[in-house]
Enzyme design. Sequence first.
Site, PDB file in Angstrom:
ATOM      1  N   ASN A  48       0.678  -1.041   0.060  1.00  0.00           N
ATOM      2  CA  ASN A  48      -0.101   0.057  -0.074  1.00  0.00           C
ATOM      3  C   ASN A  48       0.830   1.411   0.049  1.00  0.00           C
ATOM      4  OD1 ASN A  48      -2.383   1.853   0.034  1.00  0.00           O
ATOM      5  ND2 ASN A  48      -2.829   1.193   2.161  1.00  0.00           N
ATOM      6  N   CYS A  49       2.099   1.252   0.686  1.00  0.00           N
ATOM      7  CA  CYS A  49       2.925   2.252   0.791  1.00  0.00           C
ATOM      8  C   CYS A  49       3.625   2.670  -0.545  1.00  0.00           C
ATOM      9  CB  CYS A  49       4.029   2.084   1.897  1.00  0.00           C
ATOM     10  SG  CYS A  49       3.258   1.593   3.549  1.00  0.00           S
TER      11      CYS A  49
END
EC number: 1.11.1.27
Length: 158
Positions: A48-49
């Site tokens: 996600n990052c």
Amino acid sequence: MTIQVGDTLPDVELRVMGKEGPEAVSTQALFAGKKVVLFAVPGAFTPNCSETHVPGYVTHADKIKAKGVDSIICTAVNDVFVMDAWGKTQNAEELIMLADGMGDFAKAVGLEKDLTAVQFGVRSQRYAMIINDGKLELLNVDEGGADKSSAETILASL
């Protein structure tokens, strides 16, 4: 206790990659006299990052800075070499990739997260802050995903 809007950010020594190698930098030096957007992620190179969170700030960096922001800082509980390599893979030249290697900043603002159950150790929660001359103006903490701390949400809040 988690830092609150209106509080002064604690002065913590962290690391950035300089031209000669790792350099110590204090949060006071990063925040004093400046308007700063700081966002934190649980870990560099995590899905996600890397796929959403950092790319949003890279894409919107010019728009965020056009709102009077002096610096956009990404921090994670990773070492300076990892943060530097991650910034390069993300084309994050407009961001300061700030290594909170021991989680000192995350702990000082009360936003650490114990992920030892999944072998990550103690990391940072996912959040974004707007800091003005060292004082917290906005804190958005995500419980899941990256909606509250996204570049788009912070841009709309400036």
